[in-house]
Design a protein around this motif. Structure first.
Motif, PDB file in Angstrom:
ATOM      1  N   PRO A   4      38.367  29.383  32.345  1.00  0.00           N
ATOM      2  CA  PRO A   4      39.600  30.151  32.680  1.00  0.00           C
ATOM      3  C   PRO A   4      39.243  30.819  34.157  1.00  0.00           C
ATOM      4  O   PRO A   4      39.908  31.139  34.589  1.00  0.00           O
ATOM      5  CB  PRO A   4      38.910  30.963  31.761  1.00  0.00           C
ATOM      6  N   LYS A   5      38.924  29.568  34.321  1.00  0.00           N
ATOM      7  CA  LYS A   5      38.709  30.266  36.443  1.00  0.00           C
ATOM      8  C   LYS A   5      39.970  29.751  36.993  1.00  0.00           C
ATOM      9  O   LYS A   5      41.119  28.978  36.875  1.00  0.00           O
ATOM     10  CB  LYS A   5      37.537  28.371  37.204  1.00  0.00           C
ATOM     11  N   PRO A   6      40.626  30.090  37.969  1.00  0.00           N
ATOM     12  CA  PRO A   6      41.329  30.257  38.497  1.00  0.00           C
ATOM     13  C   PRO A   6      41.478  29.245  39.377  1.00  0.00           C
ATOM     14  O   PRO A   6      40.661  28.624  39.976  1.00  0.00           O
ATOM     15  CB  PRO A   6      41.410  31.472  39.730  1.00  0.00           C
ATOM     16  N   LYS A   7      42.529  29.447  39.660  1.00  0.00           N
ATOM     17  CA  LYS A   7      43.273  27.953  41.311  1.00  0.00           C
ATOM     18  C   LYS A   7      42.701  28.593  42.421  1.00  0.00           C
ATOM     19  O   LYS A   7      43.085  29.559  42.586  1.00  0.00           O
ATOM     20  CB  LYS A   7      44.415  27.636  41.401  1.00  0.00           C
ATOM     21  N   ALA A  71      40.321  44.030  34.767  1.00  0.00           N
ATOM     22  CA  ALA A  71      39.946  44.225  34.017  1.00  0.00           C
ATOM     23  C   ALA A  71      39.572  42.399  33.190  1.00  0.00           C
ATOM     24  O   ALA A  71      41.171  41.783  32.971  1.00  0.00           O
ATOM     25  CB  ALA A  71      40.630  44.758  32.179  1.00  0.00           C
ATOM     26  N   ILE A  72      38.892  42.248  33.050  1.00  0.00           N
ATOM     27  CA  ILE A  72      37.992  40.866  32.468  1.00  0.00           C
ATOM     28  C   ILE A  72      37.569  41.027  30.464  1.00  0.00           C
ATOM     29  O   ILE A  72      37.299  41.608  30.386  1.00  0.00           O
ATOM     30  CB  ILE A  72      37.079  40.140  33.486  1.00  0.00           C
ATOM     31  N   ASP A  73      38.824  40.014  30.341  1.00  0.00           N
ATOM     32  CA  ASP A  73      38.110  40.113  28.554  1.00  0.00           C
ATOM     33  C   ASP A  73      37.380  38.937  28.713  1.00  0.00           C
ATOM     34  O   ASP A  73      37.124  38.179  28.643  1.00  0.00           O
ATOM     35  CB  ASP A  73      39.822  39.334  28.319  1.00  0.00           C
ATOM     36  N   ASP A 108      29.938  35.135  35.865  1.00  0.00           N
ATOM     37  CA  ASP A 108      30.716  33.685  37.013  1.00  0.00           C
ATOM     38  C   ASP A 108      32.168  33.399  37.064  1.00  0.00           C
ATOM     39  O   ASP A 108      32.219  33.236  38.313  1.00  0.00           O
ATOM     40  CB  ASP A 108      29.924  32.115  36.197  1.00  0.00           C
ATOM     41  N   HIS A 109      32.730  33.708  36.716  1.00  0.00           N
ATOM     42  CA  HIS A 109      34.056  33.684  36.433  1.00  0.00           C
ATOM     43  C   HIS A 109      34.487  35.229  38.194  1.00  0.00           C
ATOM     44  O   HIS A 109      35.353  34.675  38.540  1.00  0.00           O
ATOM     45  CB  HIS A 109      35.067  33.489  35.170  1.00  0.00           C
ATOM     46  N   ALA A 110      34.214  36.139  37.609  1.00  0.00           N
ATOM     47  CA  ALA A 110      34.580  37.278  38.177  1.00  0.00           C
ATOM     48  C   ALA A 110      33.818  37.027  39.531  1.00  0.00           C
ATOM     49  O   ALA A 110      34.604  37.803  40.307  1.00  0.00           O
ATOM     50  CB  ALA A 110      33.744  38.697  37.428  1.00  0.00           C
ATOM     51  N   ARG A 111      32.602  36.467  39.487  1.00  0.00           N
ATOM     52  CA  ARG A 111      31.826  37.230  41.226  1.00  0.00           C
ATOM     53  C   ARG A 111      32.740  36.432  42.357  1.00  0.00           C
ATOM     54  O   ARG A 111      32.251  37.264  42.949  1.00  0.00           O
ATOM     55  CB  ARG A 111      30.579  36.939  40.972  1.00  0.00           C
ATOM     56  N   PRO A 112      33.114  35.040  42.132  1.00  0.00           N
ATOM     57  CA  PRO A 112      33.630  34.821  43.241  1.00  0.00           C
ATOM     58  C   PRO A 112      35.318  35.762  43.993  1.00  0.00           C
ATOM     59  O   PRO A 112      35.645  35.650  44.941  1.00  0.00           O
ATOM     60  CB  PRO A 112      33.919  33.199  42.708  1.00  0.00           C
TER      61      PRO A 112
END
Length: 274
Positions: A4-7, A71-73, A108-112
């Motif tokens: 799910p990591k963004p581009k 909001a992160i699901d 780990d997905h949110a913090r960057p």
């Protein structure tokens, strides 16, 4: 599961364009803004946001870009066909516990996507009580990542690994951390520059000086046989200030002896942090 990591981001001056996992009104229909206070909420109920935060002053400030909300699901990071996010407690017991691997993937997905020194908080009934001082500290930073618990809580290893701070609204238990997260955000956002409009309005409110706020009155001058105290109608600002301070002190001493004792210890030069 798909990653799910963004581009990679593309910078366009103050605006940063980024694909989102799930667009929501007031939250992801506008591009992210650089150097804006940001709240991230990791939750199993992403549709609960912005909720009340989308109304009134906080909602207007959100729309105007004075702060941002994501909001992160947590379910998107779940394991297996059914995206499981929890498992039975080690050692037995009732309920379920949020898995460390699932929560770590969400963190780990949110913090960057937020400043590295933004606070990382888990809403928990065993945490430190939310205070005005804490809200002021959060408002002075770049933002916060809030973790909403569910079921019996979160695997302790995640808390220890990331050094997550635990914060509580009080000595009671909620079904989840979403209401608590909204309270933390509301208490913080209202302190950001430009949100309230009148910055002086926070200077005399409860806890601003370690005291509860004095009583407030407005028109009509007489209501059901009760009148406004004469001093407030006198126009003598010095006397009004003295009256308000005396009222604040009396209320604090009566209703919150803990605050009164703490304030006295502070003013007498004692260290109350121990």
């Amino acid at each position: 599961m798909d990653d799910p990591k963004p581009k990679p981001l593309k910078s366009h001056g103050r605006k940063t364009i980024r694909p989102t996992l799930k667009p929501r009104e007031l939250m992801t229909h506008t591009p992210e803004l650089a150097k804006i206070w940001k709240a991230q909420v990791i939750t199993l109920l992403p549709d609960a946001f912005p909720g009340i935060l989308g109304q009134s002053l906080t909602g207007r400030a959100l729309k105007d870009g004075l702060w941002q909300l994501e909001a992160i699901d947590l379910r998107l990071f779940g394991e297996g066909k059914h995206r499981n996010v929890d498992d039975t407690p080690a050692g037995g017991g009732a309920g379920m516990v949020l898995r460390p691997d699932v929560m770590a993937a969400a963190i780990d997905h949110a913090r960057p996507k937020i400043a590295a020194h933004a606070h990382l908080i888990y809403l928990s009934p065993r945490g430190k009580p939310l205070t005005q001082h804490m809200a002021q500290s959060l408002a002075g930073g770049p933002g916060v990542t809030l973790i909403c618990g569910r079921f019996e809580g979160l695997d302790q290893r995640v808390i220890d690994h990331y050094g997550i701070a635990e914060v509580s609204l009080g000595d009671f238990v909620l079904t989840g951390g979403e209401i608590a997260a909204q309270a933390v955000i509301d208490a913080t956002v209202r302190l950001l520059p430009g949100v309230l409009g009148n910055e002086a309005s926070t200077e005399e409110e409860s806890f601003a000086d370690g005291l509860l706020e004095h009583p407030q009155f407005t028109r009509p001058a007489e209501w059901r046989g009760m009148t406004i105290p004469d001093v407030l109608m006198s126009g003598h600002h010095g006397e009004i200030a003295k009256w308000r301070k005396a009222q604040s002190e009396a209320l604090t001493k009566e209703r919150r002896p803990d605050l009164w004792s703490e304030r006295n210890a502070t003013t007498s030069g004692k260290d109350i942090s121990e």
